[in-house]
Write a protein that holds these residues in place. Structure first.
Motif, PDB file in Angstrom:
ATOM      1  N   ALA A 230      31.387  46.987  28.132  1.00 17.60           N
ATOM      2  CA  ALA A 230      33.108  47.433  27.388  1.00 17.60           C
ATOM      3  C   ALA A 230      32.039  48.545  26.125  1.00 17.60           C
ATOM      4  CB  ALA A 230      33.934  47.680  26.798  1.00 17.60           C
ATOM      5  N   ALA A 231      31.357  47.611  25.502  1.00 17.85           N
ATOM      6  CA  ALA A 231      30.533  49.316  24.417  1.00 17.85           C
ATOM      7  C   ALA A 231      29.036  49.653  25.126  1.00 17.85           C
ATOM      8  CB  ALA A 231      29.856  47.567  23.693  1.00 17.85           C
ATOM      9  N   ASN A 232      28.222  49.174  26.696  1.00 19.23           N
ATOM     10  CA  ASN A 232      27.482  50.292  27.119  1.00 19.23           C
ATOM     11  C   ASN A 232      28.586  51.474  27.924  1.00 19.23           C
ATOM     12  OD1 ASN A 232      25.443  49.181  26.005  1.00 19.23           O
ATOM     13  ND2 ASN A 232      25.824  47.870  26.855  1.00 19.23           N
ATOM     14  N   THR A 233      29.596  51.485  28.098  1.00 13.64           N
ATOM     15  CA  THR A 233      30.641  52.355  28.430  1.00 13.64           C
ATOM     16  C   THR A 233      30.739  52.249  30.211  1.00 13.64           C
ATOM     17  OG1 THR A 233      28.832  54.097  29.089  1.00 13.64           O
ATOM     18  CG2 THR A 233      30.023  54.485  27.129  1.00 13.64           C
ATOM     19  N   ALA A 234      30.010  51.083  30.707  1.00 12.47           N
ATOM     20  CA  ALA A 234      30.295  50.437  32.018  1.00 12.47           C
ATOM     21  C   ALA A 234      31.410  49.439  32.242  1.00 12.47           C
ATOM     22  CB  ALA A 234      29.331  49.481  32.127  1.00 12.47           C
ATOM     23  N   TYR A 235      32.468  50.316  32.895  1.00 10.38           N
ATOM     24  CA  TYR A 235      33.951  49.999  32.475  1.00 10.38           C
ATOM     25  C   TYR A 235      34.454  49.174  33.694  1.00 10.38           C
ATOM     26  CZ  TYR A 235      33.882  53.530  28.459  1.00 10.38           C
ATOM     27  OH  TYR A 235      33.814  53.285  27.286  1.00 10.38           O
ATOM     28  N   ALA A 236      33.551  49.855  34.631  1.00 11.59           N
ATOM     29  CA  ALA A 236      33.503  48.772  36.418  1.00 11.59           C
ATOM     30  C   ALA A 236      32.988  47.719  35.542  1.00 11.59           C
ATOM     31  CB  ALA A 236      33.101  49.563  37.271  1.00 11.59           C
ATOM     32  N   ARG A 237      31.933  47.767  35.380  1.00 19.32           N
ATOM     33  CA  ARG A 237      31.441  45.979  35.847  1.00 19.32           C
ATOM     34  C   ARG A 237      31.745  44.645  34.148  1.00 19.32           C
ATOM     35  NH1 ARG A 237      26.356  48.061  33.480  1.00 19.32           N
ATOM     36  NH2 ARG A 237      26.566  46.786  32.053  1.00 19.32           N
ATOM     37  N   ALA A 238      32.657  46.137  32.980  1.00 19.69           N
ATOM     38  CA  ALA A 238      33.332  44.853  31.885  1.00 19.69           C
ATOM     39  C   ALA A 238      35.044  44.855  33.304  1.00 19.69           C
ATOM     40  CB  ALA A 238      34.221  46.069  31.288  1.00 19.69           C
ATOM     41  N   TRP A 239      35.290  44.979  33.784  1.00 20.16           N
ATOM     42  CA  TRP A 239      36.426  44.848  34.474  1.00 20.16           C
ATOM     43  C   TRP A 239      36.150  43.848  35.843  1.00 20.16           C
ATOM     44  CZ3 TRP A 239      41.592  45.602  34.145  1.00 20.16           C
ATOM     45  CH2 TRP A 239      42.266  46.439  33.419  1.00 20.16           C
ATOM     46  N   ALA A 240      34.688  43.708  36.313  1.00 15.84           N
ATOM     47  CA  ALA A 240      35.140  42.588  37.064  1.00 15.84           C
ATOM     48  C   ALA A 240      34.701  41.624  36.381  1.00 15.84           C
ATOM     49  CB  ALA A 240      32.893  43.641  37.579  1.00 15.84           C
ATOM     50  N   PHE A 241      34.051  41.615  35.359  1.00 17.83           N
ATOM     51  CA  PHE A 241      34.294  39.804  34.211  1.00 17.83           C
ATOM     52  C   PHE A 241      35.738  39.397  34.451  1.00 17.83           C
ATOM     53  CE2 PHE A 241      29.784  41.790  33.306  1.00 17.83           C
ATOM     54  CZ  PHE A 241      28.775  40.620  33.929  1.00 17.83           C
ATOM     55  N   VAL A 242      36.072  41.094  34.145  1.00 16.27           N
ATOM     56  CA  VAL A 242      37.220  40.362  33.819  1.00 16.27           C
ATOM     57  C   VAL A 242      38.343  39.316  35.163  1.00 16.27           C
ATOM     58  CG1 VAL A 242      40.299  41.647  33.779  1.00 16.27           C
ATOM     59  CG2 VAL A 242      37.548  41.690  32.108  1.00 16.27           C
ATOM     60  N   ALA A 243      37.967  40.259  35.926  1.00 14.41           N
ATOM     61  CA  ALA A 243      38.579  39.850  37.241  1.00 14.41           C
ATOM     62  C   ALA A 243      38.023  38.280  37.691  1.00 14.41           C
ATOM     63  CB  ALA A 243      38.322  40.066  38.695  1.00 14.41           C
ATOM     64  N   ALA A 244      36.698  37.872  36.844  1.00 17.46           N
ATOM     65  CA  ALA A 244      36.069  36.545  37.402  1.00 17.46           C
ATOM     66  C   ALA A 244      36.762  35.440  36.501  1.00 17.46           C
ATOM     67  CB  ALA A 244      34.940  36.460  37.008  1.00 17.46           C
ATOM     68  N   SER A 245      37.274  36.193  35.035  1.00 20.55           N
ATOM     69  CA  SER A 245      37.917  35.577  34.185  1.00 20.55           C
ATOM     70  C   SER A 245      39.511  35.045  34.752  1.00 20.55           C
ATOM     71  CB  SER A 245      38.213  36.205  33.134  1.00 20.55           C
ATOM     72  OG  SER A 245      36.905  36.572  32.290  1.00 20.55           O
ATOM     73  N   ILE A 246      40.159  35.878  35.297  1.00 20.36           N
ATOM     74  CA  ILE A 246      41.122  35.469  36.123  1.00 20.36           C
ATOM     75  C   ILE A 246      41.016  34.698  37.121  1.00 20.36           C
ATOM     76  CG2 ILE A 246      43.067  36.455  37.554  1.00 20.36           C
ATOM     77  CD1 ILE A 246      42.487  39.265  35.731  1.00 20.36           C
ATOM     78  N   ALA A 247      40.647  34.127  37.462  1.00 16.45           N
ATOM     79  CA  ALA A 247      39.807  33.760  38.809  1.00 16.45           C
ATOM     80  C   ALA A 247      39.854  32.895  38.099  1.00 16.45           C
ATOM     81  CB  ALA A 247      39.247  34.084  39.797  1.00 16.45           C
ATOM     82  N   LEU A 248      38.850  32.045  37.492  1.00 14.39           N
ATOM     83  CA  LEU A 248      38.849  31.156  36.549  1.00 14.39           C
ATOM     84  C   LEU A 248      39.832  30.253  35.958  1.00 14.39           C
ATOM     85  CD1 LEU A 248      36.738  29.153  35.267  1.00 14.39           C
ATOM     86  CD2 LEU A 248      36.704  30.790  33.640  1.00 14.39           C
ATOM     87  N   GLY A 249      40.922  31.510  35.637  1.00 16.38           N
ATOM     88  CA  GLY A 249      41.883  30.805  35.035  1.00 16.38           C
ATOM     89  C   GLY A 249      43.106  30.258  35.927  1.00 16.38           C
ATOM     90  N   LEU A 250      43.193  31.497  37.255  1.00 14.90           N
ATOM     91  CA  LEU A 250      43.621  30.784  38.417  1.00 14.90           C
ATOM     92  C   LEU A 250      43.352  29.414  38.468  1.00 14.90           C
ATOM     93  CD1 LEU A 250      44.339  33.797  40.245  1.00 14.90           C
ATOM     94  CD2 LEU A 250      46.056  32.748  38.677  1.00 14.90           C
TER      95      LEU A 250
END
Length: 269
Positions: A230-250
């Motif tokens: 997110a700090a490097n304005t790579a927003y799609a990549r940041a959301w990719a790691f968010v998706a991985a976080s969601i998968a891990l939580g599930l």
């Protein structure tokens, strides 16, 4: 509901059994897919900027491109969450047993544990990082341990109080010691409550592990990668790691649910 088999008067068959597993799964799956389609259409048609909300297709592209990094960072975050979950579970059950064994200890420990639930992770993580250094995973595991201990302690303490009077009278008649009472009556009766505490604590362990990574330390987890992207304005990549976080939580949630069902199977009517 029972049904009568044609041609066999008075003979009743068992209850109807349908594909309950599939019926329980397909509604959220269809809803999730529909939500992704609407998300994609809204972003494309309305021209939503990527820094506000990237399209699911862009996120999926980054998931494929960053898959090795996603897997490695998920393993680190998941490992910290698992270690903290086990430590917090053991600590919560032990404290609840001691509180049930000693009224004085219970009056001292219960307010402290409940007060720990009011301490935000954003306050714990920097303190533990300062205490133990930023080159180790110990601070993050300690944060998870504190977060997990609270629901496990509360659930276990509640279960230990659910003792049938006839069981208590029997143990008194047998001159059982307090530890024998806890081992043969209180603890077995509290198992469903303990498993409920574990199920609630499992996804919370992942959340605590990710949030703890936002406050310094090794840059090898999902939380660190989210902030860096997110700090490097790579927003799609940041959301990719968010998706991985969601998968891990599930994954942790379903693991806790599975353990609860396996352990409590046959205990309820």
């Amino acid at each position: 509901m029972t049904r009568v088999v044609p041609g066999a008067a008075g003979v009743e068959a068992g209850p109807r059994r349908g594909p309950r597993g599939f019926a329980a799964v397909w509604p959220p799956v269809v809803f999730g897919l529909g939500l992704l389609v609407v998300w994609e259409l809204v972003v494309r048609i309305a021209g939503v900027p990527a820094f506000l909300l990237p399209a699911p297709s862009a996120i999926a592209e980054q998931v494929g491109a960053q898959l090795p990094v996603i897997l490695s960072t998920t393993a680190v975050t998941g490992g910290n969450a698992l270690i903290g979950l086990v430590a917090g579970f053991v600590l919560g059950v032990a404290l609840a047993l001691l509180a049930a064994r000693s009224r004085i200890f219970g009056e001292l420990a219960t307010p402290i544990v409940l007060a720990a639930s009011a301490v935000p992770i954003v306050a714990l993580a920097p303190v533990f990082t300062t205490m133990y250094g930023s080159a180790t995973e110990i601070p993050r595991r300690l944060v998870v341990t504190v977060v997990v201990t609270v629901p496990v302690f509360v659930a276990t303490a509640r279960g230990l109080r659910q003792v049938q009077p006839v069981h208590a009278e029997l143990m008194t008649a047998l001159a059982a010691s307090p530890w024998q009472h806890a081992r043969f009556v209180r603890l077995p009766g509290a198992v469903p409550y303990i498993m409920t505490g574990l199920r609630l604590a499992a996804p919370a362990a992942v959340i605590a592990s990710i949030v703890a990574e936002y406050f310094g330390g090794l840059q090898n987890g999902l939380g660190s990668r989210i902030t860096s992207a997110a700090a490097n304005t790579a927003y799609a990549r940041a959301w990719a790691f968010v998706a991985a976080s969601i998968a891990l939580g599930l994954l942790f949630h379903f693991a806790g649910l599975l353990i609860e069902r396996l352990v409590t199977r046959g205990r309820t009517a």
